[in-house]
Motif scaffolding. Structure first.
Motif, short mmCIF file in Angstrom:
data_model
loop_
_atom_site.label_atom_id
_atom_site.label_comp_id
_atom_site.label_asym_id
_atom_site.label_seq_id
_atom_site.Cartn_x
_atom_site.Cartn_y
_atom_site.Cartn_z
N PHE A 1 2.82 8.39 14.87
CA PHE A 1 4.11 8.96 15.23
C PHE A 1 4.08 9.73 16.54
CE2 PHE A 1 7.11 8.43 11.70
CZ PHE A 1 6.28 7.85 10.77
N SER B 1 0.00 -6.19 6.40
CA SER B 1 -1.45 -6.06 6.37
C SER B 1 -1.84 -4.99 5.37
CB SER B 1 -1.97 -5.69 7.75
OG SER B 1 -3.31 -5.25 7.67
N TRP B 2 -3.02 -5.12 4.82
CA TRP B 2 -3.50 -4.13 3.88
C TRP B 2 -3.81 -2.80 4.55
CZ3 TRP B 2 -3.16 -4.75 -1.16
CH2 TRP B 2 -3.13 -6.06 -1.68
N ASN C 1 0.84 -1.20 0.00
CA ASN C 1 0.00 0.00 0.00
C ASN C 1 0.87 1.24 0.00
OD1 ASN C 1 0.42 1.08 2.85
ND2 ASN C 1 -0.35 -0.97 3.33
N THR D 1 -2.50 -0.99 7.32
CA THR D 1 -1.56 -0.61 8.37
C THR D 1 -1.13 0.83 8.20
OG1 THR D 1 -0.72 -2.86 8.35
CG2 THR D 1 0.60 -1.22 9.48
N GLU D 2 -1.33 1.62 9.21
CA GLU D 2 -0.81 2.97 9.19
C GLU D 2 0.07 3.14 10.43
OE1 GLU D 2 -4.95 4.65 10.00
OE2 GLU D 2 -3.65 6.05 11.08
N ALA D 3 0.93 4.10 10.36
CA ALA D 3 1.85 4.35 11.48
C ALA D 3 1.40 5.57 12.26
CB ALA D 3 3.27 4.54 10.97
N TYR E 1 1.20 11.27 4.50
CA TYR E 1 1.27 11.84 5.84
C TYR E 1 1.50 13.35 5.73
CZ TYR E 1 1.87 7.16 7.85
OH TYR E 1 1.69 5.85 8.23
N LEU F 1 -4.65 6.11 3.14
CA LEU F 1 -3.96 4.91 2.69
C LEU F 1 -4.65 4.39 1.44
CD1 LEU F 1 -2.83 1.89 4.88
CD2 LEU F 1 -4.22 1.51 2.85
N GLN G 1 0.84 5.36 1.46
CA GLN G 1 0.17 6.24 2.40
C GLN G 1 0.69 7.66 2.27
OE1 GLN G 1 0.50 4.42 6.36
NE2 GLN G 1 0.82 2.45 5.37
N HIS H 1 -1.07 10.64 9.88
CA HIS H 1 -1.56 9.86 8.74
C HIS H 1 -2.78 10.52 8.12
CE1 HIS H 1 -3.84 6.51 6.87
NE2 HIS H 1 -2.64 6.17 6.47
#
Lengths: 111, 115
Positions: free
Chosen positions: B106, B99-100, A31, B102-104, A35, A48, A33, A45
């Motif tokens: 911070f 995983s499809w 994927n 997934t975000e982080a 930010y 996505l 993303q 974030h």
């Protein structure tokens, strides 16, 4: 290197205009993303998009993904002064568990 | 409550010293990371840690070492600090890997200045 690249490096627009940022990457991804980073703060974030998706919307944000060209774009419509920040794309590969960030675009929205 | 918190926010120290930056996440995430952001805002992954699996970026000097006392903490130890270590260090966490969705998340960053 799996680091992506973004362009432009810096973008300055008038409030109300649309802002478009582009991201290119090098490897296959799970994927991608986007930010946002306000000055002196951590990254937040935004959105996505999966590798099997081509376009995604979230409020004033529109993201596109072209896996054949290994590129993505982020469009912010009707920009506001509060959108002033740096914007980063990040890719998640199929193997490993790390995110790789692009070089960032610094957006300034002039009131 | 802050989801990912780092301490200290600012750290000024002399060359040759040893220092630590602490990171805690209260999100119940499985994976934690350390990133280094240089003066040009370039973000570089240093480490990722997931349930005892440590992945190290091979370009990171061995003066840097992550320590994870438990799943919610990933501290960064730096030995023999050098001028080039000056940067902003970010801790992050994510709920799962491979995983499809997934975000982080911070932390606010630690600005390290080596003098």
């Amino acid at each position: 290197s799996q680091q992506g690249e973004e362009d432009p490096q810096a973008l300055s627009i008038q409030e109300g205009e649309n802002a478009t940022m582009n991201c290119s990457y090098k490897t296959s991804i799970n994927n991608l993303q986007w930010y946002r980073q306000n000055s002196g703060r951590g990254l937040v974030h935004l959105i996505l998009i999966r590798s099997n998706e081509r376009e995604k919307h979230s409020g004033r944000l529109r993201v596109t993904l072209d896996t054949s060209k290994k590129s993505s774009s982020l469009l912010i419509t009707a920009s506001r002064a509060a959108d002033t920040a740096s914007y980063f794309c990040a890719t998640a590969p199929f193997t490993g568990n790390q995110f790789y960030f692009g070089t960032g675009t610094s957006l300034t929205v002039i009131p | 409550d802050t989801a990912v918190s780092q301490t200290p926010k600012y750290l000024v120290t002399q060359m040759g010293n040893d220092k630590s930056i602490k990171c805690e996440q209260n999100l119940g995430h499985d994976t934690m990371y350390w990133y280094k952001q240089d003066s040009k805002k370039f973000l570089k992954i240093m480490f990722s840690y997931n349930n005892k699996e440590l992945i190290i970026n091979e370009t990171v000097p061995n003066r840097f070492s992550p320590k994870s006392p438990d799943k919610a903490h990933l501290n960064l130890h730096i030995n023999s600090l050098e001028l080039g270590d000056s940067a902003v260090y970010f801790c992050a966490s994510s709920p799962r890997t491979r995983s499809w969705n997934t975000e982080a998340f911070f932390g606010q960053g630690t600005r390290l200045t080596v003098v």
